[in-house]
Enzyme design. Structure first.
Site, mmCIF file in Angstrom:
data_model
loop_
_atom_site.group_PDB
_atom_site.id
_atom_site.type_symbol
_atom_site.label_atom_id
_atom_site.label_comp_id
_atom_site.label_asym_id
_atom_site.label_seq_id
_atom_site.Cartn_x
_atom_site.Cartn_y
_atom_site.Cartn_z
ATOM 1 N N ASP A 158 0.857 -1.189 0.000
ATOM 2 C CA ASP A 158 0.000 0.000 0.000
ATOM 3 C C ASP A 158 0.893 1.239 0.000
ATOM 4 O OD1 ASP A 158 -3.262 0.063 0.944
ATOM 5 O OD2 ASP A 158 -2.184 1.959 0.753
ATOM 6 N N GLY A 165 -4.805 4.534 2.784
ATOM 7 C CA GLY A 165 -4.900 3.327 3.624
ATOM 8 C C GLY A 165 -4.568 3.606 5.085
ATOM 9 N N ALA A 198 -5.690 1.665 -6.125
ATOM 10 C CA ALA A 198 -6.065 2.621 -7.175
ATOM 11 C C ALA A 198 -6.598 3.894 -6.550
ATOM 12 C CB ALA A 198 -7.158 2.017 -8.063
ATOM 13 N N ASN A 230 -1.675 6.708 -11.948
ATOM 14 C CA ASN A 230 -1.695 5.785 -10.816
ATOM 15 C C ASN A 230 -2.332 4.442 -11.195
ATOM 16 O OD1 ASN A 230 -1.066 5.341 -8.174
ATOM 17 N ND2 ASN A 230 -2.870 6.360 -7.343
ATOM 18 N N TYR A 234 -11.893 8.032 -14.030
ATOM 19 C CA TYR A 234 -11.748 6.868 -13.140
ATOM 20 C C TYR A 234 -12.187 5.597 -13.878
ATOM 21 C CZ TYR A 234 -13.116 3.481 -9.597
ATOM 22 O OH TYR A 234 -13.295 2.321 -8.881
ATOM 23 N N HIS A 261 -18.056 9.328 0.117
ATOM 24 C CA HIS A 261 -19.065 8.306 -0.182
ATOM 25 C C HIS A 261 -20.338 8.496 0.642
ATOM 26 C CE1 HIS A 261 -16.469 6.176 -2.879
ATOM 27 N NE2 HIS A 261 -15.498 6.239 -1.992
ATOM 28 N N ARG A 305 -28.225 3.498 -7.151
ATOM 29 C CA ARG A 305 -27.017 2.670 -7.116
ATOM 30 C C ARG A 305 -27.345 1.307 -6.518
ATOM 31 N NH1 ARG A 305 -25.810 6.180 -9.859
ATOM 32 N NH2 ARG A 305 -24.040 7.603 -9.840
HETATM 33 N N1 UDP Z 1 -24.032 11.284 -3.043
HETATM 34 C C1 UDP Z 1 -24.764 12.356 -2.547
HETATM 35 N N2 UDP Z 1 -24.215 13.095 -1.539
HETATM 36 C C2 UDP Z 1 -22.984 12.816 -0.995
HETATM 37 C C3 UDP Z 1 -22.256 11.723 -1.503
HETATM 38 C C4 UDP Z 1 -22.810 10.974 -2.537
HETATM 39 O O1 UDP Z 1 -25.868 12.632 -2.990
HETATM 40 O O2 UDP Z 1 -22.554 13.562 -0.091
HETATM 41 C C5 UDP Z 1 -24.602 10.473 -4.133
HETATM 42 C C6 UDP Z 1 -23.744 10.441 -5.399
HETATM 43 O O3 UDP Z 1 -24.059 11.514 -6.243
HETATM 44 C C7 UDP Z 1 -24.143 9.080 -5.999
HETATM 45 C C8 UDP Z 1 -24.464 8.225 -4.773
HETATM 46 O O4 UDP Z 1 -24.671 9.130 -3.697
HETATM 47 O O5 UDP Z 1 -25.305 9.200 -6.761
HETATM 48 C C9 UDP Z 1 -23.330 7.282 -4.397
HETATM 49 O O6 UDP Z 1 -22.131 8.040 -4.372
HETATM 50 P P1 UDP Z 1 -20.785 7.494 -3.767
HETATM 51 O O7 UDP Z 1 -19.779 8.603 -3.811
HETATM 52 O O8 UDP Z 1 -21.052 6.862 -2.439
HETATM 53 O O9 UDP Z 1 -20.375 6.310 -4.738
HETATM 54 P P2 UDP Z 1 -20.138 6.282 -6.353
HETATM 55 O O10 UDP Z 1 -21.482 5.959 -6.941
HETATM 56 O O11 UDP Z 1 -19.583 7.596 -6.771
HETATM 57 O O12 UDP Z 1 -19.173 5.171 -6.525
#
Ligand code: UDP
Length: 326
Positions: A30, A35, A73, A90, A139, A187, A219
């Site tokens: 790492d 991390g 990553a 990266n 990404y 997240h 999601r």
């Molecule tokens: N999201 C949001 N507010 C936040 C963080 C995330 O509304 O403060 C939304 C983001 O736009 C996406 C979903 O939650 O639609 C999941 O986002 P996250 O960043 O957790 O994961 P990603 O889908 O980007 O991998």
């Protein structure tokens, strides 16, 4: 011995714990950019850059490595839109260096963390693996490039790979001694936890004008323990099965609003929230068709209930409000 690249991050540390629980020896690499040394609980940890082939050579020389699981990553959609070269450097550079050293040491099995972000805005939901690949952010593009590189390494060198395209990974180890920590946190579920802990004023929902039933993004949330189990199954399958690409999700989508409401139900109180603008690079809906992984790996996710996944995340966050500094 299995080498786990990015083993001190959120998902990598759960992979390490999974193998430790099974008594399988692992070594971890790492760069510690995101991390936590405390998260690997005594596993052999090498700190360095994935692009440093001399560093990698030393690790492959010192350890009887039979296979690699590559999580290391940069993984933030939003950041990749502002700093794309960080992602190509990266993620693509790191994978190329790793593959070069693996081949030099005749290690020919790898499980690679890919992502639903490789699809871009999907034409159909749930998304099968053969859907059009059109990443909407650097990404996802960087991960798709590595998928392509792996294909050529198989064709030209007989390297066997498992590409696993993750959806939204959530939850924590049942013992809650490891869990999700990012600094800064971006997240959704950990951000809601920070609001619940009073560490943040409110949640900003990024857009409610998407073409979804309640206007917020949808999601597919998969529990981290189900996800890491699939990696073990995928690695074992490479002994007999050909290289493959599988989606890993539970096949059910939840909107941002549904996630917040479920969180509020788990903690039995409402949380402050507001609607903000869309976040660049976010597709409206990502839901996996994971039937190929279920069939090909005999994999069955055990945590398919959003409330259970959020309860698992909340157990970690409430018991460790300051992550590994708690
Ligand atoms: N999201 C949001 N507010 C936040 C963080 C995330 O509304 O403060 C939304 C983001 O736009 C996406 C979903 O939650 O639609 C999941 O986002 P996250 O960043 O957790 O994961 P990603 O889908 O980007 O991998």
């Amino acid at each position: 011995m299995i080498l786990i690249c990015g083993g001190s991050g959120y998902i990598g540390s759960h992979m390490v714990a999974y193998f430790q629980d099974k008594g399988v020896p692992v070594a971890v690499i790492d760069n510690m950019a995101t991390g936590h040394a405390a998260s690997v609980h005594g596993a052999k940890l090498y700190v360095g850059d994935m692009r440093d082939t001399a560093f990698l050579d030393k690790i492959f020389t010192e350890n009887p490595i039979q296979a690699v699981i590559h999580f290391a990553a940069s993984s933030l959609v939003g950041e990749s839109m502002t700093n794309p070269l960080k992602y190509f450097g990266n993620n693509v550079g790191g994978a190329v260096a790793l593959l070069e050293v693996m081949l030099r040491h005749n290690v020919k099995k790898i499980v690679f963390s890919s992502t639903a972000a490789t699809y871009g805005e999907p034409e159909h939901i749930p998304i099968p693996e053969n859907a059009t690949m059109s990443p909407g952010n650097p990404y996802g593009a960087s991960k798709l490039m590595v998928e392509d590189i792996l294909k050529w390494c198989d064709t030209c060198h007989g390297l066997k790979y498992s590409v696993l395209r993750y959806y939204n990974v959530a939850g924590a180890h049942p013992r809650a001694h490891i869990g999700e920590v990012h600094n800064p946190e971006t997240h959704l579920i950990p951000i809601i936890a920070q609001v619940a802990l009073g560490q943040r004023d409110k949640l900003t929902i990024y857009g409610d004008d998407y073409p979804t039933p309640d206007g917020t993004c949808i999601r597919d949330y998969i529990h981290v323990m189900d996800l890491v189990e699939a990696h073990d199954l995928a690695l074992n399958s490479l002994d007999t099965a050909p290289s493959h690409v599988y989606n890993l999700g539970i096949g059910k989508g939840f909107s941002v609003k549904e996630v917040v409401e479920t969180f509020e139900k788990v903690i039995d109180r409402t949380l402050p929230k507001e609607i903000g603008p869309r976040r660049a690079g976010d597709p409206a809906a990502l839901v996996a068709d994971s039937t190929a992984a279920m069939k090909g790996l005999a994999w069955q996710p055990k945590h398919t209930n959003l409330e259970e996944i959020i309860r698992s995340a909340w157990k970690w966050h409430s018991q460790n409000p300051h992550g590994y500094n708690s």
